[in-house]
Scaffold this active site. Structure first.
Site, PDB file in Angstrom:
ATOM      1  N   HIS A 315       0.511  -1.072   0.038  1.00  0.00           N
ATOM      2  CA  HIS A 315      -0.271  -0.140   0.366  1.00  0.00           C
ATOM      3  C   HIS A 315       0.855   1.119   0.317  1.00  0.00           C
ATOM      4  O   HIS A 315       0.005   2.743   0.481  1.00  0.00           O
ATOM      5  CB  HIS A 315      -0.386  -0.603   1.347  1.00  0.00           C
ATOM      6  CG  HIS A 315      -1.791  -0.831   0.847  1.00  0.00           C
ATOM      7  ND1 HIS A 315      -3.403  -0.382   0.401  1.00  0.00           N
ATOM      8  CD2 HIS A 315      -2.458  -1.883   1.393  1.00  0.00           C
ATOM      9  CE1 HIS A 315      -4.215  -1.480   0.343  1.00  0.00           C
ATOM     10  NE2 HIS A 315      -3.416  -2.354   0.936  1.00  0.00           N
ATOM     11  N   LYS A 494      -8.965  13.396   4.496  1.00  0.00           N
ATOM     12  CA  LYS A 494      -7.807  12.314   3.728  1.00  0.00           C
ATOM     13  C   LYS A 494      -6.760  12.093   5.594  1.00  0.00           C
ATOM     14  O   LYS A 494      -6.762  13.514   6.162  1.00  0.00           O
ATOM     15  CB  LYS A 494      -7.642  12.494   3.147  1.00  0.00           C
ATOM     16  CG  LYS A 494      -6.436  13.398   2.894  1.00  0.00           C
ATOM     17  CD  LYS A 494      -5.502  13.498   1.437  1.00  0.00           C
ATOM     18  CE  LYS A 494      -6.608  13.892   0.193  1.00  0.00           C
ATOM     19  NZ  LYS A 494      -6.658  12.531  -0.654  1.00  0.00           N
ATOM     20  N   ARG A 495      -6.175  11.091   5.976  1.00  0.00           N
ATOM     21  CA  ARG A 495      -5.083  11.364   6.687  1.00  0.00           C
ATOM     22  C   ARG A 495      -4.362  12.434   6.660  1.00  0.00           C
ATOM     23  O   ARG A 495      -3.894  12.593   5.143  1.00  0.00           O
ATOM     24  CB  ARG A 495      -4.699  10.007   7.169  1.00  0.00           C
ATOM     25  CG  ARG A 495      -5.713   8.975   7.377  1.00  0.00           C
ATOM     26  CD  ARG A 495      -6.173   9.145   9.253  1.00  0.00           C
ATOM     27  NE  ARG A 495      -5.102   9.847   9.975  1.00  0.00           N
ATOM     28  CZ  ARG A 495      -3.841   9.060  10.548  1.00  0.00           C
ATOM     29  NH1 ARG A 495      -4.084   8.029  10.610  1.00  0.00           N
ATOM     30  NH2 ARG A 495      -3.526   9.160  11.919  1.00  0.00           N
ATOM     31  N   LYS A 500       0.892  14.138   1.580  1.00  0.00           N
ATOM     32  CA  LYS A 500      -0.472  14.305   1.324  1.00  0.00           C
ATOM     33  C   LYS A 500      -0.517  15.492   0.650  1.00  0.00           C
ATOM     34  O   LYS A 500      -1.737  16.460   0.000  1.00  0.00           O
ATOM     35  CB  LYS A 500      -1.437  14.673   1.816  1.00  0.00           C
ATOM     36  CG  LYS A 500      -1.326  12.230   1.650  1.00  0.00           C
ATOM     37  CD  LYS A 500      -3.583  11.571   3.215  1.00  0.00           C
ATOM     38  CE  LYS A 500      -2.910  10.226   2.969  1.00  0.00           C
ATOM     39  NZ  LYS A 500      -4.010   9.903   1.765  1.00  0.00           N
ATOM     40  N   THR A 601      -8.314   6.551  -2.471  1.00  0.00           N
ATOM     41  CA  THR A 601      -9.822   6.050  -2.873  1.00  0.00           C
ATOM     42  C   THR A 601     -11.186   7.249  -2.652  1.00  0.00           C
ATOM     43  O   THR A 601     -11.881   7.298  -3.596  1.00  0.00           O
ATOM     44  CB  THR A 601     -10.341   4.809  -2.047  1.00  0.00           C
ATOM     45  OG1 THR A 601     -10.004   5.392  -0.958  1.00  0.00           O
ATOM     46  CG2 THR A 601      -9.977   3.861  -2.785  1.00  0.00           C
ATOM     47  N   LYS A 605     -14.578   8.839  -5.199  1.00  0.00           N
ATOM     48  CA  LYS A 605     -15.903   8.809  -4.437  1.00  0.00           C
ATOM     49  C   LYS A 605     -16.499  10.015  -4.671  1.00  0.00           C
ATOM     50  O   LYS A 605     -17.128  10.014  -5.576  1.00  0.00           O
ATOM     51  CB  LYS A 605     -16.046   8.854  -2.958  1.00  0.00           C
ATOM     52  CG  LYS A 605     -14.990   7.529  -2.424  1.00  0.00           C
ATOM     53  CD  LYS A 605     -14.616   7.532  -0.553  1.00  0.00           C
ATOM     54  CE  LYS A 605     -14.032   6.292  -0.166  1.00  0.00           C
ATOM     55  NZ  LYS A 605     -13.475   6.365   0.835  1.00  0.00           N
TER      56      LYS A 605
HETATM   57  C1  LIG Z   1     -11.986   6.985   1.151  1.00  0.00           C
HETATM   58  C2  LIG Z   1     -12.128   7.418   3.468  1.00  0.00           C
HETATM   59  C3  LIG Z   1     -10.313   7.611   3.457  1.00  0.00           C
HETATM   60  C4  LIG Z   1      -9.110   7.337   2.214  1.00  0.00           C
HETATM   61  O1  LIG Z   1      -9.513   9.267   1.466  1.00  0.00           O
HETATM   62  P1  LIG Z   1      -7.842   9.306   1.097  1.00  0.00           P
HETATM   63  O2  LIG Z   1      -8.297  10.348   0.871  1.00  0.00           O
HETATM   64  O3  LIG Z   1      -8.377   8.491  -0.216  1.00  0.00           O
HETATM   65  O4  LIG Z   1      -6.720   8.764   1.815  1.00  0.00           O
HETATM   66  C5  LIG Z   1     -10.037   8.179   4.335  1.00  0.00           C
HETATM   67  N1  LIG Z   1     -11.018   8.276   5.547  1.00  0.00           N
HETATM   68  C6  LIG Z   1     -12.340   7.803   5.426  1.00  0.00           C
HETATM   69  C7  LIG Z   1     -13.075   8.504   6.533  1.00  0.00           C
HETATM   70  C8  LIG Z   1     -12.620   7.022   3.817  1.00  0.00           C
HETATM   71  O5  LIG Z   1     -14.094   7.420   3.887  1.00  0.00           O
END
Ligand SMILES: *Cc1c(COP(=O)(O)O)cnc(C)c1O
Length: 755
Positions: A315, A494-495, A500, A601, A605
């Site tokens: 990952h 995101k985290r 990032k 991901t 979305k």
């Molecule tokens: C989809 C999702 C992530 C992943 O987000 P990225 O922007 O792809 O790092 C992290 N936390 C939550 C709650 C999510 O739904």
């Protein structure tokens, strides 16, 4: 089935009262009961070959809507509630979100479970039942504060299997207690999420108002938290205890399943596949070998079977995120594994004389190396990520085992990320192209022909507007902040991690602020929304959160700037708020340093919900870019080859950019300006400023100028609402590829071969 009657009957049997007199909490509990009964009666998916998806995290989100949807009774429940003047959303507010995950990796595991069951493949999730999650994030004095995140209540989705598995640590024996949750697919058949716990764990050992606890007391702390603080040695060792607990109990359970089917352990690889989600469960390899040997297989046989059973998903290319444990940790935690790991290291040495592919190097065990040698498959999670693994990060392994390497671009379940969180958009899509896309997501392509239709454009804009208003209500209730649905919603959730580049977003917002202060009048008001948890020991990440919160207040207090610009940081970003934020977004910020985001991901979305990506050519953005074309995305920044070369040559220095570009210098220096210091903590802001000006390891400054320009272009494009709506529809139409049903079908065809 008559849902109204079922709910009435439940109200009488549970509370002795009429449904119409039930509180929201009572309705939630009776729906939980009904749903669990329906799932208990659903057929289990079976076959003569089974997958175990083993993962430290499952970020499953609330389950009521999702389970009702997959059981096919969502509309009925919604209608019964509507008859009572209630909505499912209100009822679901009662449900606590299970805190069993952290970020993308855990959410991926959850999407996969949904798709595995939907494709009717026999496959269970295997993980740990953390009592207090990662942590619950609060903001106090414009800083992140971590609190326990309890989620288990007397009535919940968890079932007790009554099964226990002994786990032998070096200094004690414990009993792993198996809990489970049903995972219902969209065709009404089910698998399980299997979660191990320890009965002696005691939540009361956590100090009040913090997440501190005695890290030495493994019997009481083992399954309290996901990713306990690893800034000291006991913390790191606790992670190893958790990992061994998971894999030992998991491997025993798998062997028990095999025996229950009267399958021959010598051919276990005909019947079992274990997908290892990142390196946290890597010890399943030596543990499975050990247990097979206890069951009469020779070392050679056990190794050969295990290598055919296991498959590994990588990952990350961040070297610091690939786990390495000192061998003395394993000696203490699971001494029975060390002889096996040494044998595996010796076999690896025979296969390759390159010291870099050895498992044990200087008494340090390289978990990913063990995974690659002793799994049948190693996959990356987006095309560019797999290419980088093959070409650079894991090149030595790729030369050794070219046939093991493959790509599986991540996906998301459209049940949760479209149908459940955006019923308005779902209904609109069905009205245009029918409901075939719910089973075959590629059919979304048929929407393309509506992108230029002004009537359709008006309709998607109206839906987006409704979702923005819903988000405004949600944020008002959740944290008392008011946002303006007339503004552009520009969202990065995101985290928190330097790669990032939330700090680059922050610097670009400082630029917008300064321009307004200098008299520029923006065409559109903008609401920039952040949501992110920082790992408790990651100081710089917390400094970035602090700077965002300070800037947010600074702008809010400014009479002029606040007319055109608002910065909001949502507290405790989780799946529940992702489901509100993402459908309301106009712009999806995906601005990682090229080469560093394995896939992402949330980018998928957002796209599916009609947001337009502003991002770098990184991770799955590359595939999004390719699918939507240049006209439907905003791409900026240096490419991954350039970044990789900078790291190889060590020739990136933020000082060079700061010396050349006075504008960038001014933006960075604003972090420690009087205005910022007046509201913030000088030490924290100073540390962030010092890091960006002297190190900037993830190169925020290299793309800052092109990012700011590209952001302006996106805002200008938004002003032309017809063109914008066309981009929205083109994004939705191209999102079909990113269904996790497609991802899982590929895993199955190329790795699992379940049927
Ligand atoms: C989809 C999702 C992530 C992943 O987000 P990225 O922007 O792809 O790092 C992290 N936390 C939550 C709650 C999510 O739904």
């Amino acid at each position: 089935m008559n849902m109204e009657k079922m709910m009435q009957d439940k109200a009488v049997s549970m509370y002795g009262s009429d449904l119409s007199n039930c509180s929201n909490e009572q309705i939630y509990l009776l729906l939980l009961d009904i749903t669990k009964d329906l799932m208990a009666n659903a057929p289990l998916i079976e076959g003569d070959r089974k997958l175990y998806y083993i993962s430290a995290e499952f970020l499953i989100g609330k389950l009521l809507s999702n389970n009702l949807l997959n059981l096919g009774v969502y509309d009925q429940v919604r209608d019964v509630l509507a008859g009572m003047g209630k909505t499912l959303a209100e009822i679901e507010e009662i449900e606590p979100e299970p805190s069993l995950g952290n970020g993308g990796l855990g959410r991926l595991a959850a999407c996969f479970l949904d798709s595995i069951a939907t494709l009717e493949l026999p496959g269970d999730g295997v993980g740990l039942n953390y009592h207090l999650g990662l942590f619950h994030q609060k903001f106090e004095n414009r800083k992140q504060k971590e609190l326990p995140d309890p989620w288990m209540t007397a009535q919940s989705w968890l079932n007790d299997t009554g099964k226990y598995y002994p786990v032998h640590f070096g200094n004690m024996d414990v009993e792993a207690h198996l809990k489970s949750m049903d995972v219902i697919g969209y065709t009404g058949k089910k698998n399980q999420l299997l979660l191990f716990d320890l009965d002696t764990v005691t939540e009361a050992i956590v100090e009040s108002d913090s997440i501190n606890f005695d890290k030495n007391d493994v019997k009481e702390n083992l399954t309290l938290f996901l990713y306990p603080d690893d800034s000291d040695e006991v913390g790191r060792k606790l992670r190893v205890y958790q990992q061994y607990f998971l894999v030992s109990a998991g491997a025993q359970m798998i062997l028990e399943d095999v025996k229950a089917h009267s399958w021959d352990l010598k051919n276990i690889s005909d019947h079992v596949v274990i997908q290892i989600n990142d390196t946290h469960p890597s010890m399943v390899i030596p543990e499975l070998i050990r247990l097979l040997m206890e069951n009469g297989l020779s070392l050679e046989e056990a190794v050969a079977q295990t290598e055919k059973v296991c498959a590994y998903t990588n990952h990350t290319i961040l070297a610091e995120a690939l786990e390495k444990w000192p061998s003395h940790f394993i000696e203490q935690v699971a001494p029975q594994l060390m002889p096996i790991i040494r044998e595996l290291d010796a076999i690896a040495a025979k296969r390759d004389d390159n010291p870099k592919t050895r498992i044990i190097q200087n008494d340090i065990i390289h978990m990913a190396n063990m995974d690659i040698h002793f799994s049948k498959s190693t996959n990356g999670v987006a095309k560019i990520h797999t290419d980088i693994l093959k070409d650079t990060e894991l090149h030595d392994f790729y030369r050794l085992y070219p046939e093991k390497f493959n790509n599986k671009t991540n996906g998301i379940t459209f049940r949760r990320w479209l149908q459940a969180c955006n019923p308005q958009l779902t209904k609109w899509i069905i009205s245009k192209i029918g409901d075939g896309f719910l089973k075959d997501s590629i059919e979304l392509e048929a929407l393309k022909k509506y992108a230029a239709d002004p009537e359709c454009q008006k309709e998607v804009l109206a839906i987006k507007r409704e979702k923005k208003e819903e988000l405004a209500v949600f944020l008002k209730n959740r944290q008392g902040v008011e946002i303006d649905p007339n503004s552009i919603f520009d969202i990065q959730v995101k985290r928190l991690h330097e790669y990032k580049r939330q700090q680059m977003n922050l610097l670009s917002v400082i630029n917008l602020y300064q321009e307004i202060k200098n008299g520029y009048v923006p065409e559109e008001k903008v609401t920039v929304i952040f949501g992110a948890k920082a790992a408790p020991a990651y100081i710089l990440a917390k400094d970035i959160i602090h700077a965002i919160l300070v800037l947010s207040d600074l702008i809010a207090k400014d009479e002029v700037a606040s007319k055109y610009l608002q910065v909001v940081m949502v507290e405790n970003y989780d799946v529940t708020c992702a489901e509100k934020l993402i459908p309301a977004a106009d712009i999806s910020e995906q601005i990682s340093l090229a080469s560093k985001e394995a896939s992402g991901t949330s980018n998928m979305k957002f796209m599916l919900n009609g947001a337009v990506t502003l991002g770098t050519d990184d991770g799955a953005n590359v595939e999004i870019h390719h699918l939507v074309g240049d006209d439907n995305i905003f791409i900026f920044g240096v490419d991954s080859d350039t970044v990789i070369k900078h790291y190889e040559k060590a020739d990136y220095h933020p000082q060079d950019i700061l010396a050349q570009d006075s504008k960038v210098r001014e933006l960075v220096d604003f972090l420690v300006s009087e205005e910022m210091i007046a509201l913030g903590d000088q030490t924290s802001l100073g540390r962030l400023h010092h890091d960006i000006t002297t190190k900037d390891w993830f190169m925020a400054l290299i793309d800052l100028e092109s990012y700011m320009n590209c952001r302006k272009e996106a805002y200008a494009a938004y002003a032309d609402q017809n063109r914008w709506a066309q981009m929205m529809i083109n994004n939705i139409a191209a999102a079909g590829f990113f269904s996790s049903d497609r991802t899982i079908a590929q895993y199955n065809e190329e790795i699992w071969k379940l049927k």
